[in-house]
Design a protein around this motif. Structure first.
Motif, PDB file in Angstrom:
ATOM      1  N   THR A  41      16.459  -0.425  -5.616  1.00 21.31           N
ATOM      2  CA  THR A  41      15.230  -0.990  -6.181  1.00 21.31           C
ATOM      3  C   THR A  41      15.487  -1.566  -7.571  1.00 21.31           C
ATOM      4  O   THR A  41      16.232  -0.977  -8.358  1.00 21.31           O
ATOM      5  CB  THR A  41      14.135   0.093  -6.282  1.00 21.31           C
ATOM      6  OG1 THR A  41      14.023   0.769  -5.033  1.00 21.31           O
ATOM      7  CG2 THR A  41      12.792  -0.517  -6.646  1.00 21.31           C
ATOM      8  N   VAL A  42      14.845  -2.704  -7.855  1.00 22.39           N
ATOM      9  CA  VAL A  42      14.814  -3.282  -9.197  1.00 22.39           C
ATOM     10  C   VAL A  42      13.353  -3.471  -9.562  1.00 22.39           C
ATOM     11  O   VAL A  42      12.602  -4.137  -8.837  1.00 22.39           O
ATOM     12  CB  VAL A  42      15.553  -4.634  -9.256  1.00 22.39           C
ATOM     13  CG1 VAL A  42      15.484  -5.213 -10.671  1.00 22.39           C
ATOM     14  CG2 VAL A  42      17.004  -4.491  -8.803  1.00 22.39           C
ATOM     15  N   HIS A  43      12.937  -2.867 -10.680  1.00 22.57           N
ATOM     16  CA  HIS A  43      11.559  -2.966 -11.146  1.00 22.57           C
ATOM     17  C   HIS A  43      11.486  -3.878 -12.377  1.00 22.57           C
ATOM     18  O   HIS A  43      12.177  -3.626 -13.374  1.00 22.57           O
ATOM     19  CB  HIS A  43      11.003  -1.593 -11.549  1.00 22.57           C
ATOM     20  CG  HIS A  43      10.923  -0.602 -10.439  1.00 22.57           C
ATOM     21  ND1 HIS A  43      10.070  -0.752  -9.372  1.00 22.57           N
ATOM     22  CD2 HIS A  43      11.578   0.578 -10.241  1.00 22.57           C
ATOM     23  CE1 HIS A  43      10.196   0.294  -8.557  1.00 22.57           C
ATOM     24  NE2 HIS A  43      11.108   1.105  -9.055  1.00 22.57           N
ATOM     25  N   VAL A  44      10.651  -4.909 -12.327  1.00 20.62           N
ATOM     26  CA  VAL A  44      10.378  -5.756 -13.495  1.00 20.62           C
ATOM     27  C   VAL A  44       9.063  -5.244 -14.085  1.00 20.62           C
ATOM     28  O   VAL A  44       7.989  -5.488 -13.543  1.00 20.62           O
ATOM     29  CB  VAL A  44      10.271  -7.237 -13.100  1.00 20.62           C
ATOM     30  CG1 VAL A  44      10.025  -8.095 -14.340  1.00 20.62           C
ATOM     31  CG2 VAL A  44      11.529  -7.684 -12.375  1.00 20.62           C
ATOM     32  N   LEU A  45       9.154  -4.519 -15.212  1.00 24.17           N
ATOM     33  CA  LEU A  45       8.023  -3.754 -15.733  1.00 24.17           C
ATOM     34  C   LEU A  45       7.352  -4.400 -16.937  1.00 24.17           C
ATOM     35  O   LEU A  45       6.284  -3.949 -17.352  1.00 24.17           O
ATOM     36  CB  LEU A  45       8.480  -2.337 -16.089  1.00 24.17           C
ATOM     37  CG  LEU A  45       9.017  -1.520 -14.906  1.00 24.17           C
ATOM     38  CD1 LEU A  45       9.587  -0.200 -15.386  1.00 24.17           C
ATOM     39  CD2 LEU A  45       7.942  -1.300 -13.847  1.00 24.17           C
ATOM     40  N   ASN A  46       7.964  -5.404 -17.520  1.00 23.67           N
ATOM     41  CA  ASN A  46       7.299  -6.154 -18.586  1.00 23.67           C
ATOM     42  C   ASN A  46       7.867  -7.566 -18.580  1.00 23.67           C
ATOM     43  O   ASN A  46       9.059  -7.762 -18.813  1.00 23.67           O
ATOM     44  CB  ASN A  46       7.521  -5.509 -19.961  1.00 23.67           C
ATOM     45  CG  ASN A  46       6.519  -6.005 -20.997  1.00 23.67           C
ATOM     46  OD1 ASN A  46       5.303  -5.926 -20.778  1.00 23.67           O
ATOM     47  ND2 ASN A  46       6.996  -6.511 -22.115  1.00 23.67           N
ATOM     48  N   CYS A 105       2.726  -3.784 -11.493  1.00 26.96           N
ATOM     49  CA  CYS A 105       4.127  -3.383 -11.349  1.00 26.96           C
ATOM     50  C   CYS A 105       4.329  -1.882 -11.540  1.00 26.96           C
ATOM     51  O   CYS A 105       5.165  -1.273 -10.863  1.00 26.96           O
ATOM     52  CB  CYS A 105       5.018  -4.172 -12.296  1.00 26.96           C
ATOM     53  SG  CYS A 105       4.676  -3.883 -14.052  1.00 26.96           S
ATOM     54  N   ASP A 106       3.580  -1.248 -12.445  1.00 28.40           N
ATOM     55  CA  ASP A 106       3.743   0.197 -12.646  1.00 28.40           C
ATOM     56  C   ASP A 106       3.235   0.969 -11.428  1.00 28.40           C
ATOM     57  O   ASP A 106       3.819   1.982 -11.030  1.00 28.40           O
ATOM     58  CB  ASP A 106       3.057   0.652 -13.928  1.00 28.40           C
ATOM     59  CG  ASP A 106       1.575   0.289 -13.984  1.00 28.40           C
ATOM     60  OD1 ASP A 106       1.136  -0.646 -13.280  1.00 28.40           O
ATOM     61  OD2 ASP A 106       0.831   0.941 -14.742  1.00 28.40           O
ATOM     62  N   ARG A 107       2.165   0.488 -10.823  1.00 33.42           N
ATOM     63  CA  ARG A 107       1.650   1.132  -9.606  1.00 33.42           C
ATOM     64  C   ARG A 107       2.666   1.041  -8.475  1.00 33.42           C
ATOM     65  O   ARG A 107       2.905   2.029  -7.762  1.00 33.42           O
ATOM     66  CB  ARG A 107       0.335   0.464  -9.184  1.00 33.42           C
ATOM     67  CG  ARG A 107      -0.285   1.052  -7.920  1.00 33.42           C
ATOM     68  CD  ARG A 107      -1.572   0.341  -7.532  1.00 33.42           C
ATOM     69  NE  ARG A 107      -1.345  -1.022  -7.081  1.00 33.42           N
ATOM     70  CZ  ARG A 107      -0.997  -1.355  -5.835  1.00 33.42           C
ATOM     71  NH1 ARG A 107      -0.804  -0.415  -4.918  1.00 33.42           N
ATOM     72  NH2 ARG A 107      -0.835  -2.624  -5.502  1.00 33.42           N
ATOM     73  N   VAL A 108       3.296  -0.121  -8.313  1.00 29.21           N
ATOM     74  CA  VAL A 108       4.298  -0.274  -7.264  1.00 29.21           C
ATOM     75  C   VAL A 108       5.502   0.625  -7.534  1.00 29.21           C
ATOM     76  O   VAL A 108       6.069   1.227  -6.615  1.00 29.21           O
ATOM     77  CB  VAL A 108       4.717  -1.755  -7.137  1.00 29.21           C
ATOM     78  CG1 VAL A 108       5.927  -1.910  -6.217  1.00 29.21           C
ATOM     79  CG2 VAL A 108       3.542  -2.585  -6.615  1.00 29.21           C
ATOM     80  N   ALA A 109       5.903   0.749  -8.817  1.00 26.28           N
ATOM     81  CA  ALA A 109       7.019   1.642  -9.147  1.00 26.28           C
ATOM     82  C   ALA A 109       6.700   3.081  -8.747  1.00 26.28           C
ATOM     83  O   ALA A 109       7.553   3.787  -8.189  1.00 26.28           O
ATOM     84  CB  ALA A 109       7.327   1.563 -10.641  1.00 26.28           C
ATOM     85  N   ALA A 135       0.819  -1.217   0.000  1.00 25.52           N
ATOM     86  CA  ALA A 135       0.000   0.000   0.000  1.00 25.52           C
ATOM     87  C   ALA A 135       0.848   1.260   0.000  1.00 25.52           C
ATOM     88  O   ALA A 135       0.412   2.312  -0.474  1.00 25.52           O
ATOM     89  CB  ALA A 135      -0.929   0.010   1.217  1.00 25.52           C
ATOM     90  N   ALA A 136       2.070   1.182   0.546  1.00 26.24           N
ATOM     91  CA  ALA A 136       2.964   2.334   0.579  1.00 26.24           C
ATOM     92  C   ALA A 136       4.398   1.834   0.594  1.00 26.24           C
ATOM     93  O   ALA A 136       4.693   0.780   1.159  1.00 26.24           O
ATOM     94  CB  ALA A 136       2.696   3.195   1.816  1.00 26.24           C
ATOM     95  N   VAL A 137       5.277   2.596  -0.066  1.00 26.16           N
ATOM     96  CA  VAL A 137       6.698   2.251  -0.112  1.00 26.16           C
ATOM     97  C   VAL A 137       7.482   3.478   0.341  1.00 26.16           C
ATOM     98  O   VAL A 137       7.300   4.580  -0.198  1.00 26.16           O
ATOM     99  CB  VAL A 137       7.133   1.838  -1.535  1.00 26.16           C
ATOM    100  CG1 VAL A 137       8.638   1.550  -1.560  1.00 26.16           C
ATOM    101  CG2 VAL A 137       6.354   0.624  -2.014  1.00 26.16           C
TER     102      VAL A 137
END
Length: 394
Positions: A365-370, A203-207, A171-173
């Motif tokens: 942070t590492v974002h896996v976006l696709n 994933c985009d929302r978390v980013a 919910a929050a980062v």
């Protein structure tokens, strides 16, 4: 101060492959996985046709091509060593119209560039593999298979040794120089030195929660499936020749590890990130999709293709006609609906459908976006890639 070294958001096959790879790289590493559902593999991982893709379709040199070829062989070994249901079946890609023949020949060349054994077939040879399938020409790809990805994911969860918190929606980062804290919707707080975002459809929302601009949005596409009543009509896997302008493979026939035959999917816009039928509408998520400029660019560019997909969604007869191009004996009465899936398709601002895996890094942070198909096939090498990036940030 820290609950763990690496905090992973997402309990699908990519998130748990990452946890598995992290612990194999360093058994002393403390890894925590946050999953909003009550168990693993509840969305894309558990709602697909279970195909172990060979890597035939993907641009040589791309992450998809490299990871799919590596991942297919690794997935077969992983399943065999753990008695997880699987089978290397091979598949046919069948041209049913003359205009598809150049694309079929291009696939032969692409497959060979990716190191995949491909055999070209004429009409009579098609019948040797699939007596009820008709086409002008086809290719046989021997390394394609099937497995139970839900079972694979559950085994990854067990063997990773990670702490997995279910019912834990991010919910929050709060990202600070010392690390990252995530507060879940039910009020729990988890702290780690590095965050890995494998949230799939979200994933985009978390980013954005982490304060990063992902430069893309997830536009959800629902894939609707039927299954054959008479499963004897299909022996293995049968695909049409795909249109290279789209990341979708078209309506295909897949005999699963349970002996049933999946037919589909089509690809229609979903009205929610988890919109598994037309009745699931989430206004805030839909508004976010409509507000993204790339969504309108897709609509303008591909409206004819989209209209055909919508027609097949709303008309069983139209869906049956698409299937009959490959499998003439099938009738509408021989198809019964089964569970749909939703694809998390990353779309850039200009409407580009992101075709390859997309991984972006930010502080801690590492974002896996696709991570679209063949992400399940390629999950073991993808997990190692993501884990390596996370370890570099510790």
């Amino acid at each position: 101060m820290f609950d763990c070294d690496v905090l992973v958001i997402g309990g699908g096959i990519v998130g748990l492959s990452t946890a598995y790879a992290l612990r194999r790289a360093d058994p002393g590493l403390r890894v925590t996985v946050l999953e909003k559902e009550p168990g693993p593999a509840r969305h894309q991982t558990g709602r697909n046709s279970g195909v172990i893709h060979s890597g035939l379709y993907y641009r040589p040199g791309s992450l998809k091509a490299r990871f799919a070829v590596e991942g297919a062989a690794e997935m077969v070994t992983f399943c065999a060593e753990r008695d997880i249901p699987h089978e290397v079946t091979g598949k046919l890609v069948v041209a049913t119209a003359r205009e598809e023949l150049p694309r079929l020949h291009a696939l032969v060349q692409r497959g060979r560039e990716n190191g995949i054994p491909v055999r070209e077939l004429g009409p009579a040879q098609i019948s040797e593999y699939e007596p009820h399938v008709r086409g002008l020409a086809a290719i046989h790809v021997g390394t394609t298979g099937i497995c139970d990805y839900g079972a694979v994911t559950r085994r990854l969860a067990e063997e990773s040794g990670a702490t997995i918190l279910y019912g834990a929606e991010a919910a929050a980062v709060d990202r600070r120089p010392w690390g990252v804290a995530v507060r879940t919707a039910d009020g729990r707080v988890a702290r780690g030195r590095v965050l890995v975002n494998c949230a799939g459809l979200h994933c985009d929302r978390v980013a954005r929660l982490a304060g990063d601009d992902p430069g893309m949005r997830i536009v959800p596409f629902r894939g609707e499936y039927y299954e054959l009543v008479d499963t004897s009509l299909v022996r293995g896997l049968v695909y049409p020749v795909p249109d290279p302008a789209f990341p979708f493979l078209g309506v295909h026939l897949t005999r699963g590890v349970d002996g049933g035959v999946h037919v589909g999917p089509n690809a229609v816009p979903a009205l929610a990130r988890e919109g598994y039928d037309w009745g699931v509408v989430r206004p805030r998520e839909l508004a976010g999709t409509l507000a993204w400029p790339g969504s309108w660019s897709i609509a303008r560019r591909h409206w004819r293709y989209g209209a055909g997909e919508l027609r097949r969604s709303l008309s069983k007869r139209a869906f049956t006609d698409a299937v009959r191009r490959l499998l003439p004996p099938v009738e509408a009465s021989g198809l019964r609906p089964t569970a749909a899936g939703v694809r998390a398709q990353a779309v850039l601002r200009d409407g580009t459908l992101v075709d390859d895996f997309l991984i972006r890094e930010a502080p801690r942070t590492v974002h896996v976006l696709n991570a679209p198909s063949p992400a399940a096939t390629a999950s073991l090498p993808i997990g190692r890639e993501i884990a390596g990036r996370a370890l570099a940030r510790l």
